[in-house]
Write an enzyme that holds these catalytic residues in place. Structure first.
Site, mmCIF file in Angstrom:
data_model
loop_
_atom_site.group_PDB
_atom_site.id
_atom_site.type_symbol
_atom_site.label_atom_id
_atom_site.label_comp_id
_atom_site.label_asym_id
_atom_site.label_seq_id
_atom_site.Cartn_x
_atom_site.Cartn_y
_atom_site.Cartn_z
ATOM 1 N N LYS A 133 -80.058 -7.378 -68.822
ATOM 2 C CA LYS A 133 -81.096 -7.894 -67.926
ATOM 3 C C LYS A 133 -82.017 -6.753 -67.496
ATOM 4 C CE LYS A 133 -81.688 -10.135 -63.470
ATOM 5 N NZ LYS A 133 -81.096 -10.868 -62.360
ATOM 6 N N GLU A 139 -73.605 1.828 -69.669
ATOM 7 C CA GLU A 139 -72.714 1.549 -70.796
ATOM 8 C C GLU A 139 -73.480 0.933 -71.960
ATOM 9 O OE1 GLU A 139 -72.295 0.689 -67.649
ATOM 10 O OE2 GLU A 139 -70.181 0.651 -67.052
ATOM 11 N N GLY A 193 -77.411 -12.199 -63.597
ATOM 12 C CA GLY A 193 -76.703 -11.788 -64.817
ATOM 13 C C GLY A 193 -75.532 -12.704 -65.141
ATOM 14 N N ARG A 194 -74.693 -12.985 -64.132
ATOM 15 C CA ARG A 194 -73.492 -13.799 -64.401
ATOM 16 C C ARG A 194 -73.822 -15.270 -64.583
ATOM 17 N NH1 ARG A 194 -73.718 -11.359 -59.607
ATOM 18 N NH2 ARG A 194 -73.789 -12.553 -57.681
ATOM 19 N N GLU A 280 -67.789 -11.815 -58.377
ATOM 20 C CA GLU A 280 -69.013 -11.069 -58.077
ATOM 21 C C GLU A 280 -69.898 -11.893 -57.137
ATOM 22 O OE1 GLU A 280 -71.982 -9.666 -61.146
ATOM 23 O OE2 GLU A 280 -70.844 -7.817 -60.954
ATOM 24 N N HIS A 311 -44.968 -18.474 -69.799
ATOM 25 C CA HIS A 311 -43.915 -17.524 -70.187
ATOM 26 C C HIS A 311 -44.209 -16.139 -69.648
ATOM 27 C CE1 HIS A 311 -42.145 -20.528 -72.836
ATOM 28 N NE2 HIS A 311 -43.399 -20.939 -72.987
ATOM 29 N N LYS A 436 -71.106 3.019 -59.396
ATOM 30 C CA LYS A 436 -72.094 3.466 -60.402
ATOM 31 C C LYS A 436 -72.669 4.820 -60.014
ATOM 32 C CE LYS A 436 -74.200 -0.934 -61.751
ATOM 33 N NZ LYS A 436 -75.449 -1.701 -61.709
#
Ligand SMILES: O=P(O)(O)OC[C@H]1O[C@H](O)[C@H](O)[C@@H](O)[C@@H]1O
Length: 488
Positions: A133, A139, A193-194, A280, A311, A436
């Site tokens: 975005k 990263e 973004g999400r 978030e 399990h 950050k």
């Protein structure tokens, strides 16, 4: 939200991901301007581009068809598209369209993720989609530079134009990076973004893999829930009911977590996606007006597909802490299996567990019942189930592109409902900033220590000790002034 008001007040933005999947004739205004035509302009551009790549009209620098796609992105520019891709991968209709093609996702800045992504791929037949975005995420940008190097090292710098495209709201930075703006797919700051999987963030990589027609069904599914959310009375409104149940569980009953348990391997990446959307969005300590909250908000979301989770961590859910569960089942399997002579089909076997678990949580098992079964007295406390543990179940008719879109939108809106009731801003994420900026400080320190031998300074005692040790122990790792790419 639907009126385009700037409900994300700390960023002064509207929240209009519903416009990303709105029919062409709808009107959704942001600042008095209908954004739907802009949305469709980009969707049409994606349709044309993905069709030209898939048909072989768009070819790589050496004349080969681009059959493999690596989508680089992290957080909201990764988790939603990965969830949808994983869900479509076994859908019979989508499979037909994906013949001979691969879609991979490079998210982590860990060079191991680079190695895994490029393993077995040839730059000549690979298209890299850089999804960010902001186009500033550390990263993603390092991974983008790394794959640009991977392409140019074997095909030359001019190959970037054919092998790299971008999705972003920041087209200036896309161009600065060296990607032709004609090969950039825009979205807008009114998309969080999400909440961006229905923008070019998801639609481009997914259309390259499955064709636009499949992805359009996904958008239509999401849109059907938008309309339901907008118009259904609260008593029958799925996102409202689900949101209220969550608020009840968190704020009134005091249960801090939520397990998302899809009884479908195709939904294996659903919980990781919802983890970001929810945590978030609603992991906030102050109200939308900045006042510290007198109650907890947000859930600790986690989950795994059933029956695998049974399990693993269900023991704690049945007898330890109370964790409200979402059970998600599907009526018709994407990939039915029947074995002659078996009591039930493989999908019925899976679904037997889907129906059993909520019952076990709700009704439990009493000491009395255990005594009747002749369970030895010392074991009775260990084998007792308290019951009265909340869960809810969603049963989808099937899992195709349309239903996947519906499931996504149900959760997006449910999480927004929770935030509205809690009175918080579910659309900002200031909590990710501190980490950050400290990483920037560490990056600078690593640079000056390695290049100029400067000692570690201005960090707390613990970090200084650990950083110093890290530098000492890795002093022999080659740091030549040349490029090294993974050798896998
Ligand atoms: O898409 P980008 O701008 O690269 O952002 C990627 C991610 O960055 C941060 O971690 C934000 O907290 C996320 O919400 C966002 O999805």
């Amino acid at each position: 939200m639907f009126n385009g008001e700037r409900i994300n007040s700390t960023e002064n933005r509207s929240v209009l991901h519903i416009a990303l999947r709105a029919p062409l004739d709808s009107i959704i205004n942001n600042d008095g301007k209908n954004v739907v035509p802009d949305v469709w302009q980009v969707l049409n551009k994606i349709r044309d581009f993905s069709e030209s790549v898939r048909s072989g009209a768009w070819i790589g620098a050496t004349g080969k068809v681009l059959k493999d796609v690596i989508a680089i992105g992290i957080g909201g520019s990764f988790l939603g598209p990965l969830f949808v891709h994983t869900a479509l991968q076994t859908d019979p209709e989508a499979i037909e369209f994906a013949q001979g093609r691969q879609l991979r996702f490079l998210a982590n800045v860990d060079p191991i993720d680079v190695a895994r992504n490029i393993a077995g791929l040839n730059p000549e037949t690979t298209l890299v989609v850089v999804v960010s975005k902001t186009f500033t995420t550390a990263e993603t940008m390092l991974n983008a530079r790394t794959l640009r190097e991977w392409i140019t090292a074997s095909l030359g710098p001019q190959a970037v134009a054919k092998h790299m495209v971008a999705v972003s709201t920041n087209l200036t930075l896309v161009e600065k990076f060296g990607i032709d703006p004609n090969n950039a797919f825009a979205f807008w700051d009114w998309v969080g973004g999400r909440y961006s999987v229905c923008s070019a963030v998801g639609v481009l990589p997914l259309s390259l893999q499955y064709g636009f027609s499949v992805v359009e069904k996904f958008l239509k599914g999401a849109s059907s829930i938008d309309q339901h959310f907008y118009s259904a009375p609260f008593a029958r409104n799925l996102p409202v009911l689900l949101g209220l149940l969550s608020v009840w569980n968190v704020s009134f009953l005091g249960f801090p977590a939520r397990a998302i348990l899809p009884y479908s391997q195709a939904l294996e990446k659903f919980a990781p996606h919802i983890q970001q959307v929810s945590m978030e969005s609603n992991g906030k300590g102050v109200s939308i007006d900045g006042v510290p909250l007198p109650y907890e908000t947000g859930e600790i979301d986690f989950g795994e597909p059933g029956t695998n989770g049974q399990h693993s961590f269900y023991q704690l859910i049945h007898q330890g802490r109370v964790i409200p569960c979402d059970f998600i089942g599907v009526v018709k399997s994407q990939q039915p299996v029947y074995l002659k002579g078996e009591m039930v089909s493989n999908h019925d076997e899976l679904m037997s567990n889907f129906f059993a678990q909520p019952d076990a949580l709700a009704y439990g098992k009493t000491a009395e019942q255990l005594l009747k079964e002749n369970v030895p007295r010392p074991l009775i406390p260990h084998k007792t189930f308290s019951g009265n543990r909340p869960s809810l179940s969603l049963l989808l008719p099937s899992l195709n592109a349309y239903n996947i879109g519906q499931l996504l939108a149900i959760y997006e809106h449910r999480i927004a409902v929770e935030g509205f009731v809690w009175g918080i801003n579910s659309f900002d994420q200031w909590g990710v900033e501190l980490g950050k900026s400290l990483a920037t400080q560490v990056r600078k320190q690593l640079h000056v220590s390695r290049k100029k031998g400067k000692p570690v300074e201005a960090f707390n005692f613990s970090t200084t000790t650990m950083l110093t040790r890290y530098l000492q122990e890795s002093a022999d790792v080659p740091m030549e002034d040349c490029t090294i790419l993974p050798k896998m």
